[in-house]
Design a protein around this motif. Structure first.
Motif, PDB file in Angstrom:
ATOM      1  N   VAL A  66      -6.489   2.161  -1.908  1.00  0.00           N
ATOM      2  CA  VAL A  66      -6.396   3.616  -1.736  1.00  0.00           C
ATOM      3  C   VAL A  66      -7.509   4.292  -2.528  1.00  0.00           C
ATOM      4  O   VAL A  66      -8.165   5.226  -2.034  1.00  0.00           O
ATOM      5  N   ASP A  67      -7.749   3.818  -3.744  1.00  0.00           N
ATOM      6  CA  ASP A  67      -8.774   4.456  -4.562  1.00  0.00           C
ATOM      7  C   ASP A  67     -10.176   4.200  -4.001  1.00  0.00           C
ATOM      8  O   ASP A  67     -11.059   5.041  -4.109  1.00  0.00           O
ATOM      9  N   ALA A  68     -10.375   3.043  -3.359  1.00  0.00           N
ATOM     10  CA  ALA A  68     -11.686   2.734  -2.768  1.00  0.00           C
ATOM     11  C   ALA A  68     -11.906   3.500  -1.465  1.00  0.00           C
ATOM     12  O   ALA A  68     -13.040   3.808  -1.112  1.00  0.00           O
ATOM     13  N   LEU A  69     -10.811   3.788  -0.753  1.00  0.00           N
ATOM     14  CA  LEU A  69     -10.925   4.394   0.586  1.00  0.00           C
ATOM     15  C   LEU A  69      -9.993   5.608   0.674  1.00  0.00           C
ATOM     16  O   LEU A  69      -8.994   5.594   1.387  1.00  0.00           O
ATOM     17  N   PRO A  70     -10.341   6.688  -0.043  1.00  0.00           N
ATOM     18  CA  PRO A  70      -9.414   7.822  -0.129  1.00  0.00           C
ATOM     19  C   PRO A  70      -9.403   8.724   1.103  1.00  0.00           C
ATOM     20  O   PRO A  70      -8.553   9.604   1.206  1.00  0.00           O
ATOM     21  N   ASP A  71     -10.324   8.514   2.053  1.00  0.00           N
ATOM     22  CA  ASP A  71     -10.441   9.476   3.159  1.00  0.00           C
ATOM     23  C   ASP A  71      -9.584   9.167   4.375  1.00  0.00           C
ATOM     24  O   ASP A  71      -9.595   9.912   5.346  1.00  0.00           O
ATOM     25  N   VAL A  72      -8.862   8.043   4.333  1.00  0.00           N
ATOM     26  CA  VAL A  72      -7.929   7.775   5.429  1.00  0.00           C
ATOM     27  C   VAL A  72      -6.507   8.079   4.940  1.00  0.00           C
ATOM     28  O   VAL A  72      -6.302   8.419   3.774  1.00  0.00           O
ATOM     29  N   ASN A  73      -5.530   7.950   5.817  1.00  0.00           N
ATOM     30  CA  ASN A  73      -4.143   8.263   5.461  1.00  0.00           C
ATOM     31  C   ASN A  73      -3.399   6.998   5.069  1.00  0.00           C
ATOM     32  O   ASN A  73      -3.402   6.015   5.807  1.00  0.00           O
ATOM     33  N   TRP A  74      -2.738   7.057   3.915  1.00  0.00           N
ATOM     34  CA  TRP A  74      -2.022   5.899   3.387  1.00  0.00           C
ATOM     35  C   TRP A  74      -0.516   6.110   3.449  1.00  0.00           C
ATOM     36  O   TRP A  74      -0.018   7.175   3.084  1.00  0.00           O
ATOM     37  N   HIS A  75       0.163   5.071   3.929  1.00  0.00           N
ATOM     38  CA  HIS A  75       1.624   5.110   4.090  1.00  0.00           C
ATOM     39  C   HIS A  75       2.230   4.011   3.232  1.00  0.00           C
ATOM     40  O   HIS A  75       1.834   2.848   3.360  1.00  0.00           O
ATOM     41  N   PHE A  76       3.194   4.360   2.407  1.00  0.00           N
ATOM     42  CA  PHE A  76       3.901   3.327   1.650  1.00  0.00           C
ATOM     43  C   PHE A  76       5.114   2.882   2.451  1.00  0.00           C
ATOM     44  O   PHE A  76       5.949   3.701   2.840  1.00  0.00           O
ATOM     45  N   ILE A  77       5.222   1.549   2.703  1.00  0.00           N
ATOM     46  CA  ILE A  77       6.286   1.045   3.576  1.00  0.00           C
ATOM     47  C   ILE A  77       7.122  -0.047   2.899  1.00  0.00           C
ATOM     48  O   ILE A  77       7.947  -0.675   3.553  1.00  0.00           O
ATOM     49  N   GLY A  78       6.929  -0.259   1.604  1.00  0.00           N
ATOM     50  CA  GLY A  78       7.650  -1.324   0.913  1.00  0.00           C
ATOM     51  C   GLY A  78       8.802  -0.793   0.077  1.00  0.00           C
ATOM     52  O   GLY A  78       8.992   0.414  -0.077  1.00  0.00           O
ATOM     53  N   ALA A  79       9.567  -1.714  -0.482  1.00  0.00           N
ATOM     54  CA  ALA A  79      10.672  -1.326  -1.360  1.00  0.00           C
ATOM     55  C   ALA A  79      10.112  -0.588  -2.584  1.00  0.00           C
ATOM     56  O   ALA A  79       9.042  -0.933  -3.085  1.00  0.00           O
ATOM     57  N   ILE A  80      10.829   0.444  -3.035  1.00  0.00           N
ATOM     58  CA  ILE A  80      10.326   1.298  -4.124  1.00  0.00           C
ATOM     59  C   ILE A  80      11.224   1.202  -5.342  1.00  0.00           C
ATOM     60  O   ILE A  80      12.404   1.561  -5.291  1.00  0.00           O
ATOM     61  N   GLN A  81      10.655   0.747  -6.457  1.00  0.00           N
ATOM     62  CA  GLN A  81      11.370   0.816  -7.737  1.00  0.00           C
ATOM     63  C   GLN A  81      11.081   2.181  -8.331  1.00  0.00           C
ATOM     64  O   GLN A  81       9.951   2.692  -8.214  1.00  0.00           O
ATOM     65  N   SER A  82      12.066   2.766  -9.010  1.00  0.00           N
ATOM     66  CA  SER A  82      11.852   4.148  -9.427  1.00  0.00           C
ATOM     67  C   SER A  82      10.747   4.299 -10.475  1.00  0.00           C
ATOM     68  O   SER A  82      10.156   5.366 -10.583  1.00  0.00           O
ATOM     69  N   ASN A  83      10.405   3.232 -11.186  1.00  0.00           N
ATOM     70  CA  ASN A  83       9.284   3.379 -12.141  1.00  0.00           C
ATOM     71  C   ASN A  83       7.908   3.363 -11.462  1.00  0.00           C
ATOM     72  O   ASN A  83       6.888   3.494 -12.123  1.00  0.00           O
ATOM     73  N   LYS A  84       7.878   3.224 -10.138  1.00  0.00           N
ATOM     74  CA  LYS A  84       6.609   3.220  -9.400  1.00  0.00           C
ATOM     75  C   LYS A  84       6.349   4.538  -8.679  1.00  0.00           C
ATOM     76  O   LYS A  84       5.314   4.708  -8.034  1.00  0.00           O
ATOM     77  N   THR A  85       7.288   5.469  -8.771  1.00  0.00           N
ATOM     78  CA  THR A  85       7.169   6.664  -7.928  1.00  0.00           C
ATOM     79  C   THR A  85       5.962   7.535  -8.287  1.00  0.00           C
ATOM     80  O   THR A  85       5.382   8.165  -7.409  1.00  0.00           O
ATOM     81  N   ARG A  86       5.571   7.572  -9.576  1.00  0.00           N
ATOM     82  CA  ARG A  86       4.467   8.457  -9.949  1.00  0.00           C
ATOM     83  C   ARG A  86       3.168   8.036  -9.256  1.00  0.00           C
ATOM     84  O   ARG A  86       2.441   8.883  -8.722  1.00  0.00           O
ATOM     85  N   ASP A  87       2.893   6.735  -9.242  1.00  0.00           N
ATOM     86  CA  ASP A  87       1.669   6.253  -8.592  1.00  0.00           C
ATOM     87  C   ASP A  87       1.733   6.449  -7.080  1.00  0.00           C
ATOM     88  O   ASP A  87       0.724   6.708  -6.431  1.00  0.00           O
ATOM     89  N   ILE A  88       2.911   6.291  -6.511  1.00  0.00           N
ATOM     90  CA  ILE A  88       3.054   6.505  -5.062  1.00  0.00           C
ATOM     91  C   ILE A  88       2.852   7.984  -4.738  1.00  0.00           C
ATOM     92  O   ILE A  88       2.117   8.341  -3.810  1.00  0.00           O
ATOM     93  N   ALA A  89       3.463   8.842  -5.534  1.00  0.00           N
ATOM     94  CA  ALA A  89       3.357  10.294  -5.279  1.00  0.00           C
ATOM     95  C   ALA A  89       1.917  10.791  -5.379  1.00  0.00           C
ATOM     96  O   ALA A  89       1.532  11.743  -4.717  1.00  0.00           O
ATOM     97  N   ALA A  90       1.122  10.131  -6.202  1.00  0.00           N
ATOM     98  CA  ALA A  90      -0.258  10.582  -6.404  1.00  0.00           C
ATOM     99  C   ALA A  90      -1.202  10.091  -5.318  1.00  0.00           C
ATOM    100  O   ALA A  90      -2.295  10.631  -5.167  1.00  0.00           O
ATOM    101  N   ARG A  91      -0.805   9.058  -4.559  1.00  0.00           N
ATOM    102  CA  ARG A  91      -1.770   8.401  -3.674  1.00  0.00           C
ATOM    103  C   ARG A  91      -1.415   8.370  -2.201  1.00  0.00           C
ATOM    104  O   ARG A  91      -2.291   8.169  -1.367  1.00  0.00           O
ATOM    105  N   PHE A  92      -0.144   8.528  -1.860  1.00  0.00           N
ATOM    106  CA  PHE A  92       0.250   8.280  -0.481  1.00  0.00           C
ATOM    107  C   PHE A  92       0.572   9.578   0.265  1.00  0.00           C
ATOM    108  O   PHE A  92       1.103  10.522  -0.321  1.00  0.00           O
ATOM    109  N   ASP A  93       0.239   9.600   1.560  1.00  0.00           N
ATOM    110  CA  ASP A  93       0.515  10.760   2.404  1.00  0.00           C
ATOM    111  C   ASP A  93       1.912  10.669   3.027  1.00  0.00           C
ATOM    112  O   ASP A  93       2.542  11.689   3.284  1.00  0.00           O
TER     113      ASP A  93
END
Ligand SMILES: *Cc1c(COP(=O)(O)O)cnc(C)c1O
Length: 230
Positions: A66-93
């Motif tokens: 995501v950091d290398a290719l920020p101009d496309v749309n990123w979707h998170f589709i995996g299981a989410i642990q609550s301690n990972k939400t900050r990084d997901i919220a900052a990077r995924f559409d």
């Protein structure tokens, strides 16, 4: 070995044919290229072939891409642990795999102010399998109601990963159930934008398109077989 370009062209032609067979407009179905385990250069090859939406399951390996290719749309589709939400919220559409009020609230609270709300889907354990992630159908409406309270997420629909079946009829059944559940929730709450269905992978996307998929999530048929990690 076919290249990514050829595979993408083939899959788009198949989507179009499946839409025609189902009496749907081709632009009702969007293609999510699942790039988990693929290196950045393979994602770039897909971007050069016109692909704009990519799905990732594992946050650690996704962040680099995501950091290398920020101009496309990123979707998170995996299981989410609550301690990972900050990084997901900052990077995924988009996030297709919401399964708890806690994760939904954290994603909303942690969404950076300069970004639009995250588009979210609830992952439903549509076949009620004990070992599967997702919320059971009976609990889904209450989760929608809870999520509607949060300002920085948009509640867009449902996602499922039914267990594999061989015949088109058997594949279609859980997809039809997911569509009916979405329709029931949208109608009972008057939600015009609760219109998305993320369902169908390389082995069953024809059945999913028949049943009303708006996002199909395709890995192998675009990038070829994955190594080791599923
Ligand atoms: C890996 C994966 C896909 C893609 O599967 P393929 O069979 O390679 O098309 C789709 N959705 C989810 C949630 C996945 O984990």
């Amino acid at each position: 070995m076919q290249n990514i370009n050829t595979r993408l062209a083939n899959i788009k032609a198949e989507i179009q044919a499946a839409c025609e067979a189902a009496g749907r407009a081709a632009d009702e179905v969007r293609l999510l290229a699942v790039s988990k385990t693929q290196q950045v250069d393979r994602v770039e090859a897909a971007i050069n072939a016109g692909q704009m939406h990519f799905g990732e399951n594992y946050l650690q390996e996704a962040m680099e891409k995501v950091d290398a290719l920020p101009d496309v749309n990123w979707h998170f589709i995996g299981a989410i642990q609550s301690n990972k939400t900050r990084d997901i919220a900052a990077r995924f559409d988009w996030v297709h795999s919401i399964a708890s009020t806690k994760v939904a609230r954290r994603l909303s609270d942690q969404r950076p102010a300069n970004l639009p709300p995250i588009e979210t889907l609830i992952q439903v354990n549509i076949s009620n399998e004990a070992q599967k992630s997702g919320v059971v159908p009976e609990d889904t409406p209450a989760l929608v109601d809870d999520m509607l309270q949060h300002a920085n997420i948009r509640v867009r629909g449902l996602m499922a990963i039914p267990s594999p079946s061989d015949t088109p009829e058997a594949q279609r059944k859980p997809f039809d159930q997911l569509r009916l559940l979405r329709d029931e929730i949208a109608t009972s709450r008057g939600l015009e934008n609760f219109d998305q269905l993320s369902m169908g992978m390389s082995g069953d996307f024809h059945a999913a398109i028949n049943a009303g998929a708006t996002w199909i999530r395709i890995g192998t048929a675009i990038f070829g077989p994955r190594e080791s990690k599923q």
